[in-house]
Design an enzyme around this catalytic site. Structure first.
Site, PDB file in Angstrom:
ATOM      1  CB  VAL A   1      -1.004   0.026   1.188  1.00  0.00           C
ATOM      2  CG1 VAL A   1      -2.003  -1.114   1.075  1.00  0.00           C
ATOM      3  CG2 VAL A   1      -0.291   0.022   2.533  1.00  0.00           C
TER       4      VAL A   1
ATOM      5  CG  ASN B   1      -7.193  -4.892   7.348  1.00  0.00           C
ATOM      6  OD1 ASN B   1      -7.596  -4.806   8.506  1.00  0.00           O
ATOM      7  ND2 ASN B   1      -6.250  -5.760   6.991  1.00  0.00           N
TER       8      ASN B   1
ATOM      9  CE1 TYR C   1      -1.845   0.823  14.409  1.00  0.00           C
ATOM     10  CE2 TYR C   1      -2.915   1.609  16.405  1.00  0.00           C
ATOM     11  CZ  TYR C   1      -2.902   0.783  15.299  1.00  0.00           C
ATOM     12  OH  TYR C   1      -3.959  -0.062  15.074  1.00  0.00           O
TER      13      TYR C   1
ATOM     14  CB  ALA D   1       0.043  10.543  14.626  1.00  0.00           C
ATOM     15  CB  SER D   2      -0.978   6.461  11.327  1.00  0.00           C
ATOM     16  OG  SER D   2      -1.295   5.302  12.097  1.00  0.00           O
ATOM     17  CE  LYS D   3      -4.397   1.905  12.335  1.00  0.00           C
ATOM     18  NZ  LYS D   3      -4.911   1.211  11.141  1.00  0.00           N
TER      19      LYS D   3
ATOM     20  CB  ILE E   1      -8.871  -7.516  16.998  1.00  0.00           C
ATOM     21  CG1 ILE E   1      -9.789  -6.275  17.056  1.00  0.00           C
ATOM     22  CG2 ILE E   1      -9.522  -8.649  16.195  1.00  0.00           C
ATOM     23  CD1 ILE E   1     -11.128  -6.463  17.744  1.00  0.00           C
TER      24      ILE E   1
HETATM   25  P1  NAP Z   1      -1.785  -8.243  11.103  1.00  0.00           P
HETATM   26  O1  NAP Z   1      -2.195  -9.535  11.743  1.00  0.00           O
HETATM   27  O2  NAP Z   1      -0.387  -7.780  11.272  1.00  0.00           O
HETATM   28  O3  NAP Z   1      -2.145  -8.311   9.530  1.00  0.00           O
HETATM   29  C1  NAP Z   1      -1.914  -7.182   8.722  1.00  0.00           C
HETATM   30  C2  NAP Z   1      -1.475  -7.623   7.347  1.00  0.00           C
HETATM   31  O4  NAP Z   1      -1.128  -6.419   6.592  1.00  0.00           O
HETATM   32  C3  NAP Z   1      -0.218  -8.499   7.389  1.00  0.00           C
HETATM   33  O5  NAP Z   1      -0.299  -9.527   6.443  1.00  0.00           O
HETATM   34  C4  NAP Z   1       0.855  -7.482   7.036  1.00  0.00           C
HETATM   35  O6  NAP Z   1       2.052  -8.044   6.539  1.00  0.00           O
HETATM   36  C5  NAP Z   1       0.141  -6.653   5.997  1.00  0.00           C
HETATM   37  N1  NAP Z   1       0.883  -5.441   5.668  1.00  0.00           N
HETATM   38  C6  NAP Z   1       1.853  -4.811   6.406  1.00  0.00           C
HETATM   39  N2  NAP Z   1       2.380  -3.789   5.695  1.00  0.00           N
HETATM   40  C7  NAP Z   1       1.738  -3.780   4.498  1.00  0.00           C
HETATM   41  C8  NAP Z   1       1.860  -2.979   3.337  1.00  0.00           C
HETATM   42  N3  NAP Z   1       2.790  -2.001   3.240  1.00  0.00           N
HETATM   43  N4  NAP Z   1       1.046  -3.228   2.289  1.00  0.00           N
HETATM   44  C9  NAP Z   1       0.133  -4.234   2.353  1.00  0.00           C
HETATM   45  N5  NAP Z   1      -0.007  -5.040   3.395  1.00  0.00           N
HETATM   46  C10 NAP Z   1       0.788  -4.810   4.472  1.00  0.00           C
HETATM   47  O7  NAP Z   1      -2.703  -7.029  11.603  1.00  0.00           O
HETATM   48  P2  NAP Z   1      -4.176  -7.019  12.244  1.00  0.00           P
HETATM   49  O8  NAP Z   1      -4.029  -7.132  13.715  1.00  0.00           O
HETATM   50  O9  NAP Z   1      -5.058  -7.948  11.497  1.00  0.00           O
HETATM   51  O10 NAP Z   1      -4.594  -5.506  11.948  1.00  0.00           O
HETATM   52  C11 NAP Z   1      -5.248  -5.143  10.730  1.00  0.00           C
HETATM   53  C12 NAP Z   1      -5.643  -3.672  10.814  1.00  0.00           C
HETATM   54  O11 NAP Z   1      -6.440  -3.473  11.974  1.00  0.00           O
HETATM   55  C13 NAP Z   1      -4.450  -2.720  10.954  1.00  0.00           C
HETATM   56  O12 NAP Z   1      -4.716  -1.533  10.249  1.00  0.00           O
HETATM   57  C14 NAP Z   1      -4.410  -2.441  12.443  1.00  0.00           C
HETATM   58  O13 NAP Z   1      -3.817  -1.209  12.739  1.00  0.00           O
HETATM   59  C15 NAP Z   1      -5.891  -2.445  12.771  1.00  0.00           C
HETATM   60  N6  NAP Z   1      -6.147  -2.720  14.171  1.00  0.00           N
HETATM   61  C16 NAP Z   1      -5.805  -3.910  14.739  1.00  0.00           C
HETATM   62  C17 NAP Z   1      -6.075  -4.119  16.084  1.00  0.00           C
HETATM   63  C18 NAP Z   1      -5.747  -5.428  16.781  1.00  0.00           C
HETATM   64  O14 NAP Z   1      -5.867  -5.486  18.018  1.00  0.00           O
HETATM   65  N7  NAP Z   1      -5.344  -6.472  16.059  1.00  0.00           N
HETATM   66  C19 NAP Z   1      -6.660  -3.094  16.866  1.00  0.00           C
HETATM   67  C20 NAP Z   1      -6.984  -1.898  16.251  1.00  0.00           C
HETATM   68  C21 NAP Z   1      -6.731  -1.710  14.896  1.00  0.00           C
HETATM   69  P3  NAP Z   1       3.282  -8.284   7.579  1.00  0.00           P
HETATM   70  O15 NAP Z   1       2.870  -9.433   8.445  1.00  0.00           O
HETATM   71  O16 NAP Z   1       4.450  -8.549   6.695  1.00  0.00           O
HETATM   72  O17 NAP Z   1       3.437  -6.983   8.355  1.00  0.00           O
END
Ligand code: NAP
Length: 248
Positions: free
Chosen positions: A63, A89, A155, A157-159, A188
């Site tokens: 992305v 996402n 993070y 700031a980005s969100k 999550i």
């Molecule tokens: P995750 O398990 O780390 O999965 C995210 C996926 O995005 C991974 O496959 C990751 O690859 C990929 N990614 C990283 N950099 C990327 C890039 N430059 N281009 C495309 N894909 C990329 O994360 P998640 O916990 O499911 O979180 C998903 C979203 O929800 C994120 O935006 C996160 O900030 C948000 N969120 C999560 C939580 C939580 O508690 N889990 C809470 C609030 C918000 P890599 O593994 O190589 O990094």
């Protein structure tokens, strides 16, 4: 279940965690799902979609690369003739106390989490404008968007930026029948989030009124709703899904 029959959805960061949950849910609801990621795991998710009887494909998409985002949008439009749903996402959350934060730490998080949302949205919006129809759903976080979190200034700031972007873009795109909304998940249970010690996880669960972590499916069901006809009058909204954590 939402009826998303025949709708074409692009999901970023769909290889695991919340993105994977969203991709599978949208496929179950009848959407044609384009699972994108940088890890190669997007191929496994596309395979899971096919096993569910769904349609779609996997595409590599970093992305942070605006040109790659344009190519992905063109490829999807050329193959299916429309792009109805975009779920931004992909995101990273490397904890770092502010006093130890380097320029690179800061720029990397802003680049993936905020510039990434801009890049992919910019690539997809022209198609949605031509169709006069579209759903953009941005995955923010309670961190920054609703409450403060230690070790996550970049993070947060980005969100918070994603929420501002969502509201401003919702205003610009309403006249084209495109809605733009954001979701703020709490804690999550995903592979990316599984970095804390058992003790840290227990403390977090104790702080959550519902007494448990959320699941990718908890987020995916809200995405499916926002993508459906049922949510056609909702735009610029932020939906908090955190088991009550942020209201304590
Ligand atoms: P995750 O398990 O780390 O999965 C995210 C996926 O995005 C991974 O496959 C990751 O690859 C990929 N990614 C990283 N950099 C990327 C890039 N430059 N281009 C495309 N894909 C990329 O994360 P998640 O916990 O499911 O979180 C998903 C979203 O929800 C994120 O935006 C996160 O900030 C948000 N969120 C999560 C939580 C939580 O508690 N889990 C809470 C609030 C918000 P890599 O593994 O190589 O990094």
């Amino acid at each position: 279940m939402a009826n998303l029959s025949g709708k074409v959805a692009i999901v970023t960061g769909a290889g695991q965690g919340i993105g994977r949950g969203i991709a599978l849910r949208l496929a179950r609801d009848g959407a044609i799902v384009v699972a994108t990621d940088i890890t190669g795991k997007e191929n496994e998710v596309a395979e899971e979609v096919r096993k569910l009887g769904g349609q779609g494909m996997a595409l590599r998409l970093d992305v942070t690369d605006g040109k790659m985002a344009e190519e992905v949008a063109r490829t999807v439009f050329d193959k299916y003739g429309h792009i109805d749903i975009l779920v931004n996402n992909a995101g990273i959350y490397p904890f770092k106390p502010f006093m130890e934060m380097t320029f690179n730490d800061w720029y990397r998080v802003i680049n993936v989490n905020l510039n990434g949302v801009f890049n992919v949205t910019r690539a997809v919006v022209p198609y949605m404008v031509k169709q006069k129809n579209g759903r953009i759903i941005n995955i923010a976080s309670i961190a920054g968007a609703v409450m403060g979190f230690m070790g996550l200034t970049h993070y947060s700031a980005s969100k918070a930026g994603i929420v501002g972007f969502t509201r401003a873009l919702a205003l610009e795109l309403a006249r084209y029948g495109i809605t733009v909304n954001a979701i703020a998940p709490g804690a999550i249970n995903t592979p990316g989030a599984a970095t804390g010690s058992e003790e840290q996880v227990r403390m977090m669960i104790n702080a959550i009124p519902m007494g448990k972590l959320g699941t990718p499916e908890d987020i995916a069901s809200a995405v499916a709703y926002l993508a459906s006809d049922e949510a056609s009058y909702i735009t610029g909204a932020l939906i908090v899904i955190d088991g009550g954590w942020s209201i304590t």
